[in-house]
Design a protein around this motif. Structure first.
Motif, mmCIF file in Angstrom:
data_model
loop_
_atom_site.group_PDB
_atom_site.id
_atom_site.type_symbol
_atom_site.label_atom_id
_atom_site.label_comp_id
_atom_site.label_asym_id
_atom_site.label_seq_id
_atom_site.Cartn_x
_atom_site.Cartn_y
_atom_site.Cartn_z
ATOM 1 N N LEU A 7 0.853 -1.180 0.000
ATOM 2 C CA LEU A 7 0.000 0.000 0.000
ATOM 3 C C LEU A 7 0.890 1.230 0.000
ATOM 4 C CD1 LEU A 7 -2.903 1.106 0.087
ATOM 5 C CD2 LEU A 7 -2.683 1.206 2.574
ATOM 6 N N PHE A 22 -7.772 -1.389 7.281
ATOM 7 C CA PHE A 22 -7.647 -2.101 6.001
ATOM 8 C C PHE A 22 -7.187 -3.535 6.231
ATOM 9 C CE2 PHE A 22 -6.150 -3.483 1.980
ATOM 10 C CZ PHE A 22 -6.763 -2.703 1.012
ATOM 11 N N VAL A 29 -2.398 -7.248 1.810
ATOM 12 C CA VAL A 29 -1.284 -6.335 1.578
ATOM 13 C C VAL A 29 -0.076 -6.825 2.370
ATOM 14 C CG1 VAL A 29 -0.436 -3.990 2.016
ATOM 15 C CG2 VAL A 29 -2.719 -4.331 1.063
ATOM 16 N N LEU A 218 -6.348 1.250 -4.511
ATOM 17 C CA LEU A 218 -6.864 0.560 -3.331
ATOM 18 C C LEU A 218 -7.636 1.484 -2.408
ATOM 19 C CD1 LEU A 218 -4.012 -1.926 -2.321
ATOM 20 C CD2 LEU A 218 -6.308 -2.473 -3.139
ATOM 21 N N ASN A 221 -11.041 1.740 -4.176
ATOM 22 C CA ASN A 221 -11.774 0.477 -4.114
ATOM 23 C C ASN A 221 -10.952 -0.548 -3.335
ATOM 24 O OD1 ASN A 221 -13.296 -1.828 -4.489
ATOM 25 N ND2 ASN A 221 -12.718 -2.098 -6.627
ATOM 26 N N PRO A 222 -11.124 -0.602 -2.008
ATOM 27 C CA PRO A 222 -10.359 -1.567 -1.206
ATOM 28 C C PRO A 222 -10.578 -3.018 -1.625
ATOM 29 C CG PRO A 222 -11.352 0.093 0.207
ATOM 30 C CD PRO A 222 -11.935 0.287 -1.164
ATOM 31 N N CYS A 223 -11.667 -3.278 -2.351
ATOM 32 C CA CYS A 223 -11.959 -4.641 -2.811
ATOM 33 C C CYS A 223 -11.306 -4.942 -4.164
ATOM 34 C CB CYS A 223 -13.469 -4.851 -2.935
ATOM 35 S SG CYS A 223 -14.407 -4.464 -1.459
ATOM 36 N N MET A 224 -10.475 -4.048 -4.668
ATOM 37 C CA MET A 224 -9.919 -4.183 -6.004
ATOM 38 C C MET A 224 -9.262 -5.542 -6.229
ATOM 39 S SD MET A 224 -7.079 -1.750 -7.834
ATOM 40 C CE MET A 224 -5.606 -2.733 -7.782
ATOM 41 N N LEU A 225 -8.495 -6.001 -5.255
ATOM 42 C CA LEU A 225 -7.782 -7.265 -5.402
ATOM 43 C C LEU A 225 -8.588 -8.456 -4.880
ATOM 44 C CD1 LEU A 225 -4.230 -6.060 -4.281
ATOM 45 C CD2 LEU A 225 -5.174 -6.184 -6.592
#
Length: 301
Positions: A7, A22, A29, A218, A221-225
């Motif tokens: 991050l 997060f 991460v 990220l 959109n924290p859900c990107m991965l």
């Protein structure tokens, strides 16, 4: 090949309270980099009291300096707090920083960088040092001169955001020059990674790169991965834990409100109509009004 995800450090955004939220809600991460610290007018560092708390995941404190003495002081401070790695900021593009030959403003002066690193490594510091840099300030040729310096030292990692300092965040990253640099040193890539597909394209192109740093993607959109996660549920859970962390770490009500505004700056861009609501949220002066606008943002999902 396993790929590590970092991050990126964003001033006012990737604070420890945010990283804790997060990690506990999303995870995935491998390293979290703090926003940069720099010395005060008296030559000492002022650290938030929560930096004494070393979390059970990999945090890398970042420093902004062009002085070997400050770099050593910072390393000693972090080592005393239990941190094993620090990161030197050679990429910040903002004029107030650049004009002081800090961040990307140091890149046109490789001899000065060489002197700083030479003194640091001659001290046999017990803390690992990584660097995060841009291609240069105004000239992409800076990167080749700087890489010649960096290659002389046992750095933990070299993280390259392939833009010039004067570009700030405009234009496109120059991945061709990144490719040239990756032939002579194992690098971490950073810059405009805002989707899982975009990350996959870079991974396929740079098979020798096994770590990627992601910032705005990220945060937006924290859900990107982890597309299997529900965005709204994730944001609600992160928000509540982030707010709890701010209170635990002793933030004042005014500071909490400012931090919550930062929390939504990037996620609001993920939602249709989110920017309009965020503009109102940014102007609010009370937590009560904030709650109303936060619900409006979540209602857009």
């Amino acid at each position: 090949m396993n790929t590590s995800i970092y991050l990126a450090p964003l001033q006012s955004f990737t604070t420890l309270p945010y990283c804790l939220a997060f990690e506990n809600v999303v995870g995935g991460v491998d390293k979290y980099f703090t926003p940069f610290y720099r010395t005060d007018k008296d030559g000492t560092f002022s650290f938030e009291k929560y930096l004494f708390y070393r979390p059970p995941f990999h945090i890398v404190p970042q420093v902004l300096t062009n002085s070997a003495g400050e770099l050593i002081l910072f390393a000693n401070n972090m080592q005393e707090r239990g941190f094993e790695e620090i990161n030197l900021n050679l990429g910040c593009p903002f004029p107030m920083v650049v004009n002081r030959k800090l961040g990307s403003g140091l890149l046109p002066f490789p001899n000065r960088l060489d002197t700083m690193l030479s003194v640091f490594f001659n001290e046999n510091m017990p803390v690992k040092l990584s660097v995060k840099l841009r291609l240069g300030l105004k000239d992409k040729e800076d990167i080749y001169r700087v890489m010649n310096v960096l290659n002389q030292y046992p750095l933990e990692e070299i993280i390259i955001h392939p833009r010039l300092g004067i570009q700030q965040y405009s234009g496109k990253p120059d991945w061709d020059i990144f490719a040239e640099c990756s032939k002579q040193h194992r690098l971490v890539g950073n810059g405009d990674i805002v989707s899982l597909d975009g990350l996959e394209v870079l991974k396929q192109r740079f098979r020798n790169v096994d770590a990627w740093m992601i910032g705005r993607g990220l945060l937006m959109n924290p859900c990107m991965l982890k597309p299997q996660l529900d965005w709204k549920e994730t944001m609600v859970n992160m928000h509540e834990l982030f707010l709890d962390n701010l209170r635990i770490f002793g933030f004042s009500e005014h500071q909490i409100l400012n931090q919550l505004k930062c929390f939504w700056e990037y996620p609001s861009q993920y939602l249709e109509g989110g920017r309009r609501v965020f503009r109102k949220l940014k102007k609010t002066g009370s937590l009560e009004d904030y709650e109303v606008l936060k619900k409006k943002l979540l209602g857009l999902y």
